[in-house]
Write an enzyme that holds these catalytic residues in place. Sequence first.
Site, PDB file in Angstrom:
ATOM      1  N   ASP A  79       0.853  -1.176   0.000  1.00 47.89           N
ATOM      2  CA  ASP A  79       0.000   0.000   0.000  1.00 47.89           C
ATOM      3  C   ASP A  79       0.901   1.243   0.000  1.00 47.89           C
ATOM      4  O   ASP A  79       2.090   1.150   0.319  1.00 47.89           O
ATOM      5  CB  ASP A  79      -0.877  -0.055   1.266  1.00 47.89           C
ATOM      6  CG  ASP A  79      -1.703   1.193   1.483  1.00 47.89           C
ATOM      7  OD1 ASP A  79      -2.309   1.685   0.508  1.00 47.89           O
ATOM      8  OD2 ASP A  79      -1.738   1.688   2.622  1.00 47.89           O
ATOM      9  N   ASP A  81      -0.360   5.059   0.916  1.00 46.26           N
ATOM     10  CA  ASP A  81      -0.677   6.074   1.925  1.00 46.26           C
ATOM     11  C   ASP A  81      -0.574   5.501   3.336  1.00 46.26           C
ATOM     12  O   ASP A  81      -1.144   4.445   3.636  1.00 46.26           O
ATOM     13  CB  ASP A  81      -2.086   6.622   1.700  1.00 46.26           C
ATOM     14  CG  ASP A  81      -2.208   7.359   0.369  1.00 46.26           C
ATOM     15  OD1 ASP A  81      -1.420   8.282   0.139  1.00 46.26           O
ATOM     16  OD2 ASP A  81      -3.088   6.989  -0.430  1.00 46.26           O
TER      17      ASP A  81
END
Length: 288
Positions: A79, A81
């Site tokens: 991922d 963020d």
Amino acid sequence: MESILVLIAAPGSRAIGVKTADMLRDFGAAAPRWLAEGEALEVADFGGRNAAIAELAGLAIDVNVVPAANRRKRLLVADMDSTMIEQECIDELGVMAGIGEHIKQITARAMRGELDFEGALKERVKLLKGLDAGIVDTILRERISFMPGGRTLIATMKASGAYTALVSGGFTPFTAHVAAELGFDENQANELIVADGLLTGEVGHPILGQQAKLDALRRISAKLGIATADALAVGDGANDLAMLGAAGMGVALHAKPQVQAEARHRVNHGDLTALLYLQGYEQSAFRD
């Protein structure tokens, strides 16, 4: 199946000392293998493991049990963020639009799994309508910082032959920049629609959410000719849960409560280099 108990502390903290190693031996563990003096060690599974883990609870040490077999992974799916970077990019866009707090509240609820991800994304992007698209470059230049240990994680795994992919529910201008800076092999994210230099308030379809992240893990594994068991996935939000569950090693990094509750492995004190220790890398093998 044989398992390994891995203890990891924050870099530089030296929170894992000789007393910790002695305590493990008191509960029946063999001599530990130090991965980094004072910061990471591992021991083969032992009869008093659960009692030792209970003794370690409350200390600033991440405690994980990993299978000894197939431990070093050939694929990393990450991922972006609050995982590879310290920010949520849509929140930073909201700040620039003057509605930062409102958007941050929606983001927090979506990442906790309280809101449908796709609906919450559409709602937030709609609020950005009319924002100058050039503001993305300003955010990248002035407001984005990398999560500690990320560059080392990528470089070390790639040096051992692993493939690395950045898969985000965020936006392609950000993933392209982060992937290039950190050395990812590929990146995938959502498209912000722009017309006449302004954000239209719309996001391209299909929207990359939880299912898309899982699909990306499977797609890349198939492309490489490996099983998803050969992959490591890392994330912090509810939309990461499917890929964390499907990967051979799914790690919740400083994650939301729901993610910590469901993920097999958790890192709350260490940085991204903790993912290397979980795979059995010694600090001396790290690359930059």
